[in-house]
Structures are given as structure tokens and as C-alpha cells.
Design an enzyme around this catalytic site. Structure first.
Site, PDB file in Angstrom:
ATOM      1  N   SER A 112       0.880  -1.400   0.026  1.00 45.37           N
ATOM      2  CA  SER A 112      -0.076  -0.185   0.013  1.00 45.37           C
ATOM      3  C   SER A 112       0.771   1.289  -0.053  1.00 45.37           C
ATOM      4  O   SER A 112       2.205   1.254   0.039  1.00 45.37           O
ATOM      5  CB  SER A 112      -0.942   0.113   1.281  1.00 45.37           C
ATOM      6  OG  SER A 112      -0.038   0.469   2.359  1.00 45.37           O
ATOM      7  N   LYS A 113       0.219   2.383   0.111  1.00 44.95           N
ATOM      8  CA  LYS A 113       0.760   3.577  -0.011  1.00 44.95           C
ATOM      9  C   LYS A 113       1.887   3.756   1.226  1.00 44.95           C
ATOM     10  O   LYS A 113       2.864   4.357   0.993  1.00 44.95           O
ATOM     11  CB  LYS A 113      -0.146   4.677   0.343  1.00 44.95           C
ATOM     12  CG  LYS A 113      -0.677   5.149  -1.224  1.00 44.95           C
ATOM     13  CD  LYS A 113      -1.200   6.703  -1.145  1.00 44.95           C
ATOM     14  CE  LYS A 113      -2.164   6.895  -2.328  1.00 44.95           C
ATOM     15  NZ  LYS A 113      -3.457   7.485  -1.747  1.00 44.95           N
ATOM     16  N   ARG A 114       1.472   3.141   2.320  1.00 49.88           N
ATOM     17  CA  ARG A 114       2.587   3.071   3.321  1.00 49.88           C
ATOM     18  C   ARG A 114       3.974   2.933   3.042  1.00 49.88           C
ATOM     19  O   ARG A 114       4.937   3.180   3.604  1.00 49.88           O
ATOM     20  CB  ARG A 114       2.139   2.306   4.463  1.00 49.88           C
ATOM     21  CG  ARG A 114       1.143   2.664   5.492  1.00 49.88           C
ATOM     22  CD  ARG A 114       0.995   1.452   6.365  1.00 49.88           C
ATOM     23  NE  ARG A 114       0.266   0.362   5.763  1.00 49.88           N
ATOM     24  CZ  ARG A 114       0.645  -0.928   5.799  1.00 49.88           C
ATOM     25  NH1 ARG A 114       1.658  -1.083   6.565  1.00 49.88           N
ATOM     26  NH2 ARG A 114       0.134  -1.993   5.088  1.00 49.88           N
ATOM     27  N   HIS A 115       3.966   1.800   1.986  1.00 51.92           N
ATOM     28  CA  HIS A 115       5.428   1.234   1.528  1.00 51.92           C
ATOM     29  C   HIS A 115       6.050   2.310   0.279  1.00 51.92           C
ATOM     30  O   HIS A 115       6.915   2.075  -0.016  1.00 51.92           O
ATOM     31  CB  HIS A 115       5.228   0.188   0.937  1.00 51.92           C
ATOM     32  CG  HIS A 115       4.331  -0.943   2.055  1.00 51.92           C
ATOM     33  ND1 HIS A 115       3.531  -1.514   1.959  1.00 51.92           N
ATOM     34  CD2 HIS A 115       5.157  -1.449   3.124  1.00 51.92           C
ATOM     35  CE1 HIS A 115       2.981  -2.265   2.854  1.00 51.92           C
ATOM     36  NE2 HIS A 115       3.790  -2.241   3.659  1.00 51.92           N
ATOM     37  N   GLY A 116       5.676   3.485   0.570  1.00 47.31           N
ATOM     38  CA  GLY A 116       6.082   4.374  -0.539  1.00 47.31           C
ATOM     39  C   GLY A 116       5.335   4.389  -1.595  1.00 47.31           C
ATOM     40  O   GLY A 116       4.240   4.196  -1.681  1.00 47.31           O
TER      41      GLY A 116
END
Ligand code: GLU
Length: 467
Positions: A238-242
Site C-alpha cells: 500500500s501507500k505506506r510502503h512508498g
């Protein structure tokens, strides 16, 4: 002939999982001299936007993935879908269902109370009576009542679903609009798909689509359901991972071939080979070799690949790419030396831009820790003596000229290299670290080198006076 497609729903940007699916389809079609098509699944008019479609096409252009013909828009094909709904109604393979929302809810509640899976009970399947008034019917397709739906998945093996697991699902809503699984099956069949490679989040749509294929007498394609990409923490990417938006990778200074190489390996392998040119991907790729288990996103590997492709790029290409990062080197007289140095050191185009700017621009301020460390003791005097050495030296051009000068200087002064190296580094780029000093001096030239040294010395003097 192999025909494949990528069929995004334009609800936002193209994410890397989507690009990987597209790449697999692209490679399989091109490898076989077949066709790769783009279909925009934009039937949900409330969630889709033309802007998102534009972004997807832009991302395709950036990575250089070409598709055959014009993109097909599902929103242009409502009449076509309607004609197939009528055909199925005519042939008695689909029927009108007048159940109201309240009745459906009630049925669902009863089934749940009995601990059964909620499913439509087929009450209008063979209905011949007078339809209730004031209810706009939905259209349902007749799913098999017994037996199994079986298909071969090229990645997951044989998939068997009991007929009792699939109810007579809706193919047209009460407002006449067709539903997702219905239109996908029709389009894939009419667009001539031989191979459908897609995310395994669609695995359980496939039996429904097969029911549509069979009702309409269409030939089934081969299916490959690709496991998803997990983040470095093992959870769904997800966006959390960049960055997950493909164009964000461009903005971060990645080269498209590095991203494609990264994605092809994320879920597929050929021995232990890591680096694949497009030709090599085409030579070796086969969707049957896609891993059956999920793969994990590793940002360091992407950086490593990007560094590899940067190193092997021409300086001219890099100079063009650097313009997106505000650095204009195309006709700079130091272009070659700058790029020769920095393409060896940097992992992204953005990093090259930042590091070259650091060399080309006179430092505005100095790293405090570096000053403390480098300007101890008699460092200022040593730096001043080196400035004089440069002033009295003859012509200085090449890095080797500066290197020889530094060597002569340390031996005359009987000091270690670090004694001049550290203060000089702070003078030249404002911090410790960075590229070779002889390279930097040669790039900025004698006058600018002197200017930077004097600026640091002034700075030190002023701060000493005020403390
Ligand atoms: N439109 C679907 C999606 O974006 C893909 C459907 C398919 O590949 O069959 O997930």
C-alpha cells in the site's frame, strides 16, 4: 495467435501491481507475435474519470509499452451488452427477477440465521405468472444447478467450484446497466482473448464469467491468476510502503527499464538471473512460470537495478532526463566529466541532479558538524596556505593536475591528506563526504575553487569574532 489485454478500471492512478499485470500480458503477446490490447473498464460512471484514464495511458507511454489499436472503452459499448442481454432472455438462458430489496434482505437474514451462505434462491427462474406491479426487474443468468465449474488456471492449477456456490447472478441491474462479470466475459470473447492474465483478486469472478461464456457459446481463454505483491512487512502493498503510483517512480528518478525489470522479477523468475533487457524478457517469459505464491516488494532491489541501468545509460540521455529535475547539462562544457562521475555514484536520476547541483553551486551554508570536525586546530591556516599554493601554481585543468598539486602540498607541509582534505571538502561543497576533491576542483575551475576557500575562511573568521 496469442491475444492478451490489460483492463484497468480508471478509478485512480496506475499502480505498480497493475503495471506488472500489464507487463506480463504485454510480454506474452509480443513474445508470440500476437496482440496486446488496452480496455478501459469504465462502466461505473460514478467512480471512473477521464483524468484517470489519461494518467494510465501516460504511464504506459512512459514505460514504452505499446498496445495494438485504440483503447476500447466499455462505456461506449452499452448497446452491445444490451443486445447480448436480450439474446440470453430470448433463449431462456436469463430471466427477469422481480424480487424487491426488502425481499432479498429478508431471504439473506433467514439464510444467515440457518448459518447458510447467502445466495439468491432462484424463485423467478421458472416464473410464468403475472409479475408484481411497480417493480423494475433485474436480469439474472441461469447458473448450473448441479455439478461443478472447473477450469485450469495456468498458475494455480485446477480450480473447482461447486455449482451450489454460484447463484443466478445479476447480469443487468433494474436500470438496465450491465454488471461487471457479464461485460468482462463479453469483451474478452469479442476482443478475441486467448490468454487472460490478471490479479488473483479476480479468481472467484472467473466461474461467473465462465457461465457467461458458456451461455453465449464463446470459446474460453486460458486464465492465469497472478498472486499479489506484498509490502516489505509481508502485508498487502500500500501507500505506506512508498510510491505505488507508477508516475511517482518517474518523479523519484527511476528509469522505466529498471522498473519493468524489477516488476518482471516480482513474481516470476528465470533461474537466478536478475537483470533482463526487454529482449531477454521476451525470450524467457512464460506465464506458466509465474510464482504461485505472493512476492514481496523490496525497495533496495529496485534501487540496485536502477543504479545498474543509470550506469549503463549514455550521458546524453541522462542529461535530457536531468532537465526534469532542474539541471541543464545538455550543452554544459563539463557535461561528460560530471556525468561520468555521478552516474557511478548515484542510484536515481534525482540523486544525480542533487549531487551535481551541490558541486556546481557555491555552498550557501555549511554543515555545522562538518565545520566542527574539519576546522579544528590550525585547519584555517592550512586552507589558506593551500589557497596560496593554487594561486601560484601554473595552469590547472584536469583532475590529475589538482591531484598532483595536493600531493605536493601535503608533502611540503608534512601533513596527512585529511588535514587539507576535510577543510577543503567543507569549502567546496559545504559538507563532508561527496565526490573526489580533484574532480570537484577540476569541474568548478581554479577561480571558483579559490572563491569557495576564501568564503569558508571568511565565514570561520566572522564566527570566531562573534563567539
Ligand atoms: N478492471 C479490473 C481491475 O482493474 C481487471 C479485470 C480483469 O483483468 O479481468 O481490477
Amino acid at each position: 495467435m496469442v491475444v492478451t489485454r490489460f483492463a484497468p478500471s480508471p478509478t485512480g492512478y496506475l499502480h505498480i501491481g497493475g503495471l506488472r499485470t500489464a507487463l506480463y500480458n504485454y510480454l506474452w503477446a509480443r513474445k508470440n507475435g500476437g496482440e496486446f490490447k488496452l480496455r478501459i473498464e469504465d462502466t461505473d460512471l460514478s467512480r471512473n474519470s477521464a483524468e484517470a484514464t489519461k494518467k494510465i495511458i501516460e504511464a504506459f507511454e512512459w514505460v514504452g509499452m505499446d498496445y495494438d489499436g485504440e483503447p476500447v472503452y466499455q462505456s461506449d459499448r452499452f448497446d452491445l451488452y444490451k443486445s447480448y442481454i436480450l439474446k440470453l432472455l430470448d433463449e431462456g438462458k436469463a430471466y427477469k427477477c422481480y424480487m424487491t430489496k426488502e425481499e432479498l434482505d429478508k431471504l439473506r437474514e433467514e439464510q444467515m440465521a440457518r448459518k447458510e451462505r447467502p445466495r439468491y434462491d432462484g424463485r423467478y427462474r421458472d416464473f410464468t405468472g403475472t409479475p408484481p406491479e411497480g417493480v423494475e426487474p433485474v436480469i439474472r443468468i441461469k447458473a448450473p444447478l448441479e455439478g461443478e465449474i472447473v477450469f485450469e488456471d495456468g498458475i494455480k492449477g485446477t480450480i473447482t467450484i461447486k455449482a451450489s456456490e454460484v447463484d443466478d447472478f445479476i447480469i443487468a441491474r433494474s436500470d438496465g446497466t450491465p454488471t461487471y462479470n457479464f461485460v468482462v466475459a463479453i469483451d474478452d470473447a469479442l476482443m478475441g482473448m486467448t490468454d487472460v492474465i490478471r490479479g488473483d483478486d479476480h479468481l472467484y469472478n472467473t466461474p461467473k464469467q465462465i457461465i457467461v461464456y458458456e451461455a453465449l457459446g464463446f470459446r474460453l481463454p486460458r486464465f492465469y491468476h497472478v498472486p499479489m505483491i506484498l509490502g516489505p512487512d509481508g502485508k498487502k502493498l500500500s501507500k505506506r510502503h512508498g510510491a505505488t503510483d507508477v508516475m511517482e517512480y518517474k518523479a523519484q528518478g527511476f528509469l522505466p527499464e529498471a522498473l519493468l525489470n524489477f516488476l518482471v522479477r516480482l513474481g516470476w523468475s528465470h533461474g537466478d538471473q536478475e537483470i533482463f533487457t526487454l529482449e531477454e524478457m521476451l525470450e524467457h517469459f512464460d506465464p506458466s512460470d509465474i510464482n504461485a505464491s505472493a512476492s514481496q516488494y523490496n525497495p533496495d532491489k529496485l534501487l540496485w537495478l536502477n543504479a545498474h541501468y543509470i550506469k549503463n545509460s549514455s550521458n546524453e540521455r541522462l542529461a535530457k532526463l536531468l532537465e526534469d529535475f532542474g539541471l541543464y547539462l545538455l550543452s554544459h562544457d563539463k557535461r561528460e566529466i560530471l556525468l561520468d562521475i555521478f552516474k557511478e555514484r548515484c542510484k536515481t536520476v534525482k540523486e544525480i541532479a542533487e549531487q551535481i547541483k551541490e558541486v556546481l553551486e557555491t555552498p550557501e551554508n555549511y554543515d555545522e558538524k562538518a565545520i566542527k570536525k574539519a576546522m579544528k586546530g590550525n585547519a584555517a591556516e592550512i586552507l589558506e596556505a593551500f589557497a596560496q599554493k593554487i594561486e601560484t601554481a601554473g595552469e590547472l585543468h584536469l583532475p590529475t593536475d589538482y591531484h598532483a598539486l595536493m600531493e605536493a602540498f601535503v608533502s611540503e607541509m608534512e601533513i596527512g591528506f585529511g588535514k587539507i582534505g576535510m577543510p577543503l571538502r567543507v569549502a567546496l561543497i559545504g559538507r563532508l563526504g561527496g565526490p573526489d576533491l580533484s574532480d570537484v576542483m577540476s569541474i568548478v575551475g581554479k577561480e571558483e575553487t579559490l572563491l569557495r576557500i576564501r568564503r569558508l575562511l571568511d565565514f570561520i573568521e566572522t564566527s570566531n569574532a562573534s563567539s
